[in-house]
Write a protein that holds these residues in place. Sequence first.
Motif, PDB file in Angstrom:
ATOM      1  N   GLY A 250      22.682  22.126 -17.884  1.00 44.01           N
ATOM      2  CA  GLY A 250      21.638  22.034 -18.898  1.00 44.01           C
ATOM      3  C   GLY A 250      20.320  21.475 -18.424  1.00 44.01           C
ATOM      4  O   GLY A 250      19.477  21.097 -19.245  1.00 44.01           O
ATOM      5  N   THR A 251      20.090  21.390 -17.129  1.00 43.05           N
ATOM      6  CA  THR A 251      18.810  20.901 -16.631  1.00 43.05           C
ATOM      7  C   THR A 251      17.761  22.016 -16.692  1.00 43.05           C
ATOM      8  O   THR A 251      18.030  23.120 -17.148  1.00 43.05           O
ATOM      9  N   LEU A 252      16.542  21.746 -16.209  1.00 45.31           N
ATOM     10  CA  LEU A 252      15.444  22.714 -16.109  1.00 45.31           C
ATOM     11  C   LEU A 252      14.918  23.152 -17.468  1.00 45.31           C
ATOM     12  O   LEU A 252      14.439  24.278 -17.635  1.00 45.31           O
ATOM     13  N   GLU A 253      14.959  22.250 -18.459  1.00 46.78           N
ATOM     14  CA  GLU A 253      14.430  22.593 -19.785  1.00 46.78           C
ATOM     15  C   GLU A 253      12.910  22.716 -19.811  1.00 46.78           C
ATOM     16  O   GLU A 253      12.351  23.228 -20.774  1.00 46.78           O
ATOM     17  N   ARG A 254      12.237  22.271 -18.786  1.00 50.12           N
ATOM     18  CA  ARG A 254      10.773  22.403 -18.742  1.00 50.12           C
ATOM     19  C   ARG A 254      10.327  23.716 -18.111  1.00 50.12           C
ATOM     20  O   ARG A 254       9.119  23.927 -17.928  1.00 50.12           O
ATOM     21  N   PHE A 255      11.266  24.604 -17.792  1.00 49.51           N
ATOM     22  CA  PHE A 255      10.910  25.807 -17.049  1.00 49.51           C
ATOM     23  C   PHE A 255      11.412  27.066 -17.745  1.00 49.51           C
ATOM     24  O   PHE A 255      12.364  27.031 -18.527  1.00 49.51           O
ATOM     25  N   LEU A 256      10.748  28.180 -17.408  1.00 52.24           N
ATOM     26  CA  LEU A 256      11.071  29.474 -18.005  1.00 52.24           C
ATOM     27  C   LEU A 256      10.787  30.559 -16.982  1.00 52.24           C
ATOM     28  O   LEU A 256       9.726  30.555 -16.339  1.00 52.24           O
ATOM     29  N   ARG A 257      11.741  31.488 -16.807  1.00 56.21           N
ATOM     30  CA  ARG A 257      11.489  32.626 -15.917  1.00 56.21           C
ATOM     31  C   ARG A 257      10.890  33.775 -16.703  1.00 56.21           C
ATOM     32  O   ARG A 257      11.408  34.160 -17.751  1.00 56.21           O
ATOM     33  N   LEU A 258       9.810  34.339 -16.180  1.00 55.21           N
ATOM     34  CA  LEU A 258       9.131  35.462 -16.831  1.00 55.21           C
ATOM     35  C   LEU A 258       8.995  36.602 -15.825  1.00 55.21           C
ATOM     36  O   LEU A 258       8.152  36.552 -14.931  1.00 55.21           O
TER      37      LEU A 258
ATOM     38  N   LEU B  63      26.489  24.876  -1.024  1.00 55.91           N
ATOM     39  CA  LEU B  63      25.137  24.380  -1.291  1.00 55.91           C
ATOM     40  C   LEU B  63      24.289  25.533  -1.798  1.00 55.91           C
ATOM     41  O   LEU B  63      24.256  26.605  -1.179  1.00 55.91           O
ATOM     42  N   VAL B  64      23.601  25.333  -2.922  1.00 52.86           N
ATOM     43  CA  VAL B  64      22.694  26.340  -3.466  1.00 52.86           C
ATOM     44  C   VAL B  64      21.358  25.685  -3.788  1.00 52.86           C
ATOM     45  O   VAL B  64      21.265  24.465  -3.923  1.00 52.86           O
ATOM     46  N   GLU B  65      20.337  26.509  -3.905  1.00 52.11           N
ATOM     47  CA  GLU B  65      19.043  26.013  -4.352  1.00 52.11           C
ATOM     48  C   GLU B  65      19.076  25.757  -5.851  1.00 52.11           C
ATOM     49  O   GLU B  65      19.913  26.300  -6.561  1.00 52.11           O
ATOM     50  N   SER B  66      18.178  24.924  -6.305  1.00 49.06           N
ATOM     51  CA  SER B  66      18.023  24.704  -7.744  1.00 49.06           C
ATOM     52  C   SER B  66      16.533  24.762  -8.062  1.00 49.06           C
ATOM     53  O   SER B  66      15.762  23.954  -7.550  1.00 49.06           O
ATOM     54  N   PRO B  67      16.143  25.769  -8.881  1.00 46.51           N
ATOM     55  CA  PRO B  67      16.962  26.762  -9.577  1.00 46.51           C
ATOM     56  C   PRO B  67      17.479  27.843  -8.639  1.00 46.51           C
ATOM     57  O   PRO B  67      17.046  27.937  -7.488  1.00 46.51           O
ATOM     58  N   THR B  68      18.373  28.675  -9.162  1.00 46.94           N
ATOM     59  CA  THR B  68      18.893  29.789  -8.380  1.00 46.94           C
ATOM     60  C   THR B  68      19.313  30.910  -9.317  1.00 46.94           C
ATOM     61  O   THR B  68      19.192  30.807 -10.546  1.00 46.94           O
TER      62      THR B  68
ATOM     63  N   GLY C 298      15.109  28.163 -18.755  1.00 47.72           N
ATOM     64  CA  GLY C 298      15.306  27.503 -17.474  1.00 47.72           C
ATOM     65  C   GLY C 298      16.717  27.045 -17.184  1.00 47.72           C
ATOM     66  O   GLY C 298      17.201  27.216 -16.045  1.00 47.72           O
ATOM     67  N   PRO C 299      17.436  26.447 -18.153  1.00 48.15           N
ATOM     68  CA  PRO C 299      18.779  25.957 -17.844  1.00 48.15           C
ATOM     69  C   PRO C 299      19.755  27.021 -17.360  1.00 48.15           C
ATOM     70  O   PRO C 299      20.754  26.688 -16.731  1.00 48.15           O
ATOM     71  N   ARG C 300      19.482  28.284 -17.638  1.00 46.75           N
ATOM     72  CA  ARG C 300      20.367  29.338 -17.114  1.00 46.75           C
ATOM     73  C   ARG C 300      20.346  29.393 -15.597  1.00 46.75           C
ATOM     74  O   ARG C 300      21.267  29.929 -14.956  1.00 46.75           O
ATOM     75  N   PHE C 301      19.311  28.837 -14.969  1.00 50.24           N
ATOM     76  CA  PHE C 301      19.145  28.939 -13.522  1.00 50.24           C
ATOM     77  C   PHE C 301      19.560  27.665 -12.794  1.00 50.24           C
ATOM     78  O   PHE C 301      19.271  27.512 -11.612  1.00 50.24           O
TER      79      PHE C 301
END
Length: 485
Positions: free
Chosen positions: A439-447, A200-205, A432-435
């Motif tokens: 391919g989910t998390l397209e609405r997010f970006l890590r900065l 079990l992992v968090e999403s994103p991670t 975002g999908p890298r995390f």
Amino acid sequence: MTSQVRGVQLARLLGQWHALPGRRRSPDYAALAGAVRGLLADGRLPLGVRLPAERELAEALRISRTTVTAAYRQLRETGHLASRRGAGSWTMLPGNHRVASSGLWTPLDDLDMIDLGCAALSAPPQLVPAARAAAEDLPRYLCGAGYHPTGIVELREAVADSYTARGLPTSPDQIMVTSGTQHALDLVLRLALAPGGSVLVESPTYPNALAALAARRARITTHGLAADGAGWDGDLLLGSLRQSRPKLAYLIPEFHNPTGHLMPADLRERVVAAAHAAGTDLVVDESFVDLPLDGTPLPPPVATFDRHSRVISIGGMSKPYWGGLRIGWVRASAPQVQRLAAARVGVDMASPVLDQLVAVHLLADAPAIVSARRAQLTAQRDALLGALAQRLPDWRVTVPRGGVTLWAELDGPISSALARAAEEVGVRLAPGPRFGLDGTLERFLRLPFTLPASDLVEAVDRIAGVRYDLDRAARPQWREPVVIA
């Protein structure tokens, strides 16, 4: 056996592959080829993977086979694809690429790139004096073979003392020194997770944790984190543990990467109890524990609530000190440490003695080094927040209470397209999908805010420019011609 990606899988990874600047001036096949190159560059599409047949991908993307054929041809011409008649096409990279600081493939001529794909600080000024002092200490170890599978005793004592100072009494026998936190995770997985085990992992991670789990062929389930300041939903997290009963759970409770959330003390206690009831081992990544900002008080370590040796804590010196100093550690029960050491002998024997001595001297100066790091990160975080508020006001960002990253919710599912566009103007992003998975998390970006403030402001200016270009470059709507009889 060569792995293969199916058409529907690649279509999911590609997402809005046609949303690129200058879209009206570029044909479909060029946009598709560029999107595949982007997946290769950020590591979501591995090397040596066989791509789907042209007809299969065309059906999955609902485009003509001619478009896919032309895209594959362009990828072969640029050195990103190798094909053999009757056997298929495999991903590759051209010879003018290298591995970037983030571990991803990048062109050789991008040395002036503003790299927001890597969340790490440059070395502190205390590193050089620490290295000199370590060199003076080294002769004491030269009479031996130099192999210390659990680490030199001086460093294990220093790490144990840091846990004790946080309210978790720890002996040196409970510490194993590793070659970085990622190495610590790999060794723990070798010991605690059989191939194909459930996790079990968090999403994103953290993407490299996902890569380590993939290498063990783990069956991964996820617990979603809220995009706002709420972070973990305690009932959902505990329910996931009780229902799926994974062999292992990987959590980042201190200033979670990438969201920056801090898990409250009561949830930590409940998670440990639920893990024990479910027969789950907890791997707790404490990479950012030394970096609270704005005077944020830290809850007790997760292992404080452990009474059954269910919690294995990992950490290291990469984030508060320097990534080039490959020193990490595992905190577990003494018998677990001995089993880890036995497993390690078949991997790399031991960490370099000189590096460990450098770490000893840096930890001795930890109050001054970490205090300066916190002040530096606070100023850089505030500069990044200010630039985002001014140039990209529609993005939603929760101010992190520590760590080194912001998790931005964008104004549309454009993360991958934005990352590809930003690369063209000299900014590398981690979409975002890298995390996440599939391919989910397209609405997010890590900065990350680990670069100087001036670089962060300049990066936001460039990102804002290409963001507006994406709007202007919307895919044209074609109409059937009027029939004149």
